[in-house]
Design an enzyme around this catalytic site. Structure first.
Site, PDB file in Angstrom:
ATOM      1  N   GLY A   1     109.298  81.231  11.820  1.00 39.43           N
ATOM      2  CA  GLY A   1     109.032  79.844  12.194  1.00 39.43           C
ATOM      3  C   GLY A   1     110.518  79.451  12.541  1.00 39.43           C
ATOM      4  N   CYS A   2     110.945  78.127  12.531  1.00 39.92           N
ATOM      5  CA  CYS A   2     112.162  77.452  12.926  1.00 39.92           C
ATOM      6  C   CYS A   2     113.333  78.171  12.117  1.00 39.92           C
ATOM      7  CB  CYS A   2     111.982  76.096  12.680  1.00 39.92           C
ATOM      8  SG  CYS A   2     113.472  75.320  12.832  1.00 39.92           S
ATOM      9  N   PHE A   3     114.355  78.636  12.539  1.00 35.87           N
ATOM     10  CA  PHE A   3     115.363  79.542  11.980  1.00 35.87           C
ATOM     11  C   PHE A   3     115.896  78.701  10.833  1.00 35.87           C
ATOM     12  CE2 PHE A   3     117.483  79.783  16.401  1.00 35.87           C
ATOM     13  CZ  PHE A   3     118.011  78.754  16.320  1.00 35.87           C
TER      14      PHE A   3
END
Length: 159
Positions: free
Chosen positions: A9-11
Site C-alpha cells: 500500500g502507501c509507502f
C-alpha cells in the site's frame, strides 16, 4: 547489511512500521516493478507506470532476520485485497515482496504458505506477489520519513 523490499500500500505507512524495528538501519520509499526507467510520484500515483510503491529496508541480519521482517509485513496490511489497501486503489498499491536472492525467495514463499495454512484470512486468497527485485527508483525527498516529518500517525492498520 542486507536489503529487503516490500510493497504493502502507501509507502508512508510501510516505512513507518519498519522504521520502528530494532536492527533496521534505514528505510527508503521508492518505486519498483514497472517498465519505466525514469519515474516520478505523479506518474506512479496515476497507475500508468506499472510500478508499486515500495520501501527498501536496509537491515542488520545479526539483529533482525528477514523472517522477522516478513512477519511485520504480513501484520501491517491486508494481503487479500488485489491492488488495494484501504482507500488506496490501483496496482501501485499491490501487496508484493521483491526478493533479493534465492534465500529470500524461499523464505517469502514459506511465510506466505504459513499464512495460508494459518487460516488467518479464512478462505480469502492471499494475493501477494513474490517476484525478483528490479531496479529501485528512490521517491522524491519529501516522501522520505513523511509521517514523522509531518507529525502524522501511521496510515496503515495492523492485522
Amino acid at each position: 547489511m542486507a536489503l529487503a523490499t516490500f510493497g504493502a500500500g502507501c509507502f508512508w505507512g510501510v516505512e513507518y512500521f519498519f522504521r520502528k524495528v530494532n536492527g533496521v538501519r534505514d528505510c527508503t520509499c521508492g518505486y519498483m516493478g514497472g517498465k519505466d526507467q525514469f519515474t516520478r510520484y505523479l506518474d506512479v500515483k496515476q497507475g500508468i507506470t506499472g510500478h508499486a510503491e515500495v520501501v527498501q529496508v536496509e537491515f542488520d541480519p545479526a539483529i533482525v532476520s528477514f523472517d522477522d521482517l516478513l512477519a511485520i509485513f504480513w501484520q501491517n496490511h491486508n494481503p487479500t485485497t488485489l491492488n488495494q489497501q484501504g482507500g488506496d486503489i490501483g496496482s501501485q498499491y499491490r501487496s508484493t515482496i521483491f526478493f533479493h536472492d534465492k534465500t529470500q525467495k524461499q523464505q517469502a514463499e514459506a511465510s506466505k504458505l504459513g499464512l495460508i495454512k494459518s487460516q488467518k484470512w479464512g478462505s480469502r486468497a492471499i494475493v501477494t506477489e513474490i517476484v525478483p527485485c528490479q531496479q529501485f527508483h528512490q521517491a522524491e525527498d519529501y516522501h522520505q520519513d513523511y509521517l514523522a516529518k509531518n507529525n502524522l500517525p501511521s496510515c496503515h492498520i495492523s492485522y
